[in-house]
Design a protein around this motif. Sequence first.
Motif, PDB file in Angstrom:
ATOM      1  N   UNK A 169      32.801  84.607  13.066  1.00 31.67           N
ATOM      2  CA  UNK A 169      32.723  83.233  12.564  1.00 31.67           C
ATOM      3  C   UNK A 169      33.048  83.223  11.076  1.00 31.67           C
ATOM      4  N   UNK A 170      34.045  82.439  10.724  1.00 32.89           N
ATOM      5  CA  UNK A 170      34.457  82.349   9.323  1.00 32.89           C
ATOM      6  C   UNK A 170      33.843  81.154   8.612  1.00 32.89           C
ATOM      7  N   UNK A 171      33.629  80.070   9.338  1.00 38.29           N
ATOM      8  CA  UNK A 171      33.102  78.859   8.699  1.00 38.29           C
ATOM      9  C   UNK A 171      32.586  77.906   9.771  1.00 38.29           C
ATOM     10  N   UNK A 172      31.590  77.103   9.402  1.00 36.55           N
ATOM     11  CA  UNK A 172      31.025  76.123  10.337  1.00 36.55           C
ATOM     12  C   UNK A 172      30.932  74.762   9.658  1.00 36.55           C
ATOM     13  N   UNK A 173      31.338  73.721  10.398  1.00 37.41           N
ATOM     14  CA  UNK A 173      31.164  72.343   9.943  1.00 37.41           C
ATOM     15  C   UNK A 173      29.984  71.737  10.684  1.00 37.41           C
ATOM     16  N   UNK A 174      29.081  71.103   9.924  1.00 36.95           N
ATOM     17  CA  UNK A 174      27.942  70.421  10.523  1.00 36.95           C
ATOM     18  C   UNK A 174      27.936  68.960  10.081  1.00 36.95           C
ATOM     19  N   UNK A 175      27.544  68.074  11.002  1.00 33.69           N
ATOM     20  CA  UNK A 175      27.508  66.647  10.709  1.00 33.69           C
ATOM     21  C   UNK A 175      26.052  66.186  10.632  1.00 33.69           C
ATOM     22  N   UNK A 176      25.760  65.434   9.576  1.00 33.68           N
ATOM     23  CA  UNK A 176      24.415  64.891   9.380  1.00 33.68           C
ATOM     24  C   UNK A 176      24.041  63.981  10.547  1.00 33.68           C
ATOM     25  N   UNK A 177      22.829  64.147  11.065  1.00 38.52           N
ATOM     26  CA  UNK A 177      22.323  63.294  12.139  1.00 38.52           C
ATOM     27  C   UNK A 177      21.146  62.474  11.649  1.00 38.52           C
ATOM     28  N   UNK A 178      21.037  61.301  12.206  1.00 42.76           N
ATOM     29  CA  UNK A 178      19.878  60.444  11.959  1.00 42.76           C
ATOM     30  C   UNK A 178      19.174  60.229  13.292  1.00 42.76           C
ATOM     31  N   UNK A 179      17.889  60.395  13.315  1.00 43.14           N
ATOM     32  CA  UNK A 179      17.135  60.207  14.551  1.00 43.14           C
ATOM     33  C   UNK A 179      17.293  58.761  15.024  1.00 43.14           C
ATOM     34  N   UNK A 180      17.632  58.607  16.326  1.00 43.68           N
ATOM     35  CA  UNK A 180      17.798  57.276  16.883  1.00 43.68           C
ATOM     36  C   UNK A 180      19.244  56.817  16.956  1.00 43.68           C
ATOM     37  N   UNK A 181      20.153  57.504  16.247  1.00 44.31           N
ATOM     38  CA  UNK A 181      21.560  57.113  16.295  1.00 44.31           C
ATOM     39  C   UNK A 181      22.233  57.730  17.512  1.00 44.31           C
ATOM     40  N   UNK A 182      23.401  57.161  17.878  1.00 42.64           N
ATOM     41  CA  UNK A 182      24.183  57.705  18.979  1.00 42.64           C
ATOM     42  C   UNK A 182      25.443  58.359  18.430  1.00 42.64           C
ATOM     43  N   UNK A 183      25.866  59.430  19.108  1.00 41.44           N
ATOM     44  CA  UNK A 183      27.079  60.149  18.703  1.00 41.44           C
ATOM     45  C   UNK A 183      27.944  60.390  19.936  1.00 41.44           C
ATOM     46  N   UNK A 184      29.249  60.546  19.715  1.00 42.44           N
ATOM     47  CA  UNK A 184      30.167  60.890  20.793  1.00 42.44           C
ATOM     48  C   UNK A 184      30.395  62.390  20.775  1.00 42.44           C
ATOM     49  N   UNK A 185      30.139  63.039  21.901  1.00 39.34           N
ATOM     50  CA  UNK A 185      30.283  64.492  21.992  1.00 39.34           C
ATOM     51  C   UNK A 185      31.036  64.850  23.266  1.00 39.34           C
ATOM     52  N   UNK A 186      31.705  66.001  23.245  1.00 36.15           N
ATOM     53  CA  UNK A 186      32.363  66.537  24.436  1.00 36.15           C
ATOM     54  C   UNK A 186      31.389  67.475  25.135  1.00 36.15           C
ATOM     55  N   UNK A 187      31.033  67.126  26.367  1.00 29.09           N
ATOM     56  CA  UNK A 187      30.024  67.881  27.120  1.00 29.09           C
ATOM     57  C   UNK A 187      30.699  68.659  28.251  1.00 29.09           C
ATOM     58  N   UNK A 188      30.386  69.956  28.400  1.00 33.82           N
ATOM     59  CA  UNK A 188      30.995  70.755  29.466  1.00 33.82           C
ATOM     60  C   UNK A 188      30.674  70.219  30.862  1.00 33.82           C
ATOM     61  N   UNK A 189      31.655  70.346  31.772  1.00 34.66           N
ATOM     62  CA  UNK A 189      31.461  69.991  33.181  1.00 34.66           C
ATOM     63  C   UNK A 189      31.225  71.279  33.957  1.00 34.66           C
ATOM     64  N   UNK A 190      30.114  71.343  34.668  1.00 39.43           N
ATOM     65  CA  UNK A 190      29.744  72.540  35.437  1.00 39.43           C
ATOM     66  C   UNK A 190      29.830  72.216  36.929  1.00 39.43           C
ATOM     67  N   UNK A 191      30.553  73.053  37.664  1.00 46.26           N
ATOM     68  CA  UNK A 191      30.715  72.867  39.113  1.00 46.26           C
ATOM     69  C   UNK A 191      29.666  73.674  39.858  1.00 46.26           C
ATOM     70  N   UNK A 192      29.008  73.023  40.826  1.00 44.88           N
ATOM     71  CA  UNK A 192      28.014  73.705  41.656  1.00 44.88           C
ATOM     72  C   UNK A 192      28.384  73.566  43.128  1.00 44.88           C
ATOM     73  N   UNK A 193      27.998  74.558  43.920  1.00 43.98           N
ATOM     74  CA  UNK A 193      28.204  74.499  45.359  1.00 43.98           C
ATOM     75  C   UNK A 193      29.546  75.043  45.797  1.00 43.98           C
ATOM     76  N   UNK A 194      29.746  75.088  47.124  1.00 46.43           N
ATOM     77  CA  UNK A 194      30.980  75.579  47.737  1.00 46.43           C
ATOM     78  C   UNK A 194      31.567  74.470  48.595  1.00 46.43           C
ATOM     79  N   UNK A 195      32.851  74.185  48.395  1.00 48.67           N
ATOM     80  CA  UNK A 195      33.507  73.169  49.216  1.00 48.67           C
ATOM     81  C   UNK A 195      33.676  73.677  50.649  1.00 48.67           C
TER      82      UNK A 195
END
Length: 207
Positions: free
Chosen positions: A86-112
């Motif tokens: 890891x060379x560098x990290x960017x962090x964004x200030x959060x405020x409790x109660x606010x909403x943010x847009x994030x990319x959330x991983x999709x996990x597949x379960x089960x067998x077709x």
Amino acid sequence: MADYTKLAAEVRTKFGKGAARKLRAADKIPAVVYGHGTEPQHISLPGHETMLLVRTANAVVDLDIEGAAQLALVKDVQRDPVRQIIEHIDLVVLRRGEKVTVDVPVVIEGESFSGTIHVQDLNTVSLLVLATDIPEHVTVNVEDLEDGVQIHASQLELPEGAELETDPEALVVAIVTPRGTADDDAADAASAEAGAESGAEGASDSE
């Protein structure tokens, strides 16, 4: 509210590649905290604890910046393309109660259904969620789903309070029969039928 990883951060006053190398040599990681109209804060984070933290997508950290508390979201992790350190990290200030847009991983379960496979078209979906309640992932269950079934973003079961930002019509997962399987089955059936006819003709000739 969830318990967040606490990290003790130090304010950085020296910049440039040389200063960054010295920090990493001391098992520290250069970072910057910004957002909400605040002045960017250049800090350093403890190496080992931070590496464990960023294994989780959209990690939220409770920073102690030399005595000042600050909740922040890990927005970007820059790594060396060869050594993967890891060379560098960017962090964004959060405020409790606010909403943010994030990319959330999709996990597949089960067998077709037997003889089929699932093809995942989207690995992540964008959600609008509370900054203090970011889900680790969204689960899609494909158990016993048959060939031809498609699951679109609008059909995902989202965590309570989450809003979908990804195009609702976007394809997430499709259930398909592997190419060649149906053709192979047809060829086997045709071969068996031909063999049966050949056997019948041989029996007729011998009479």
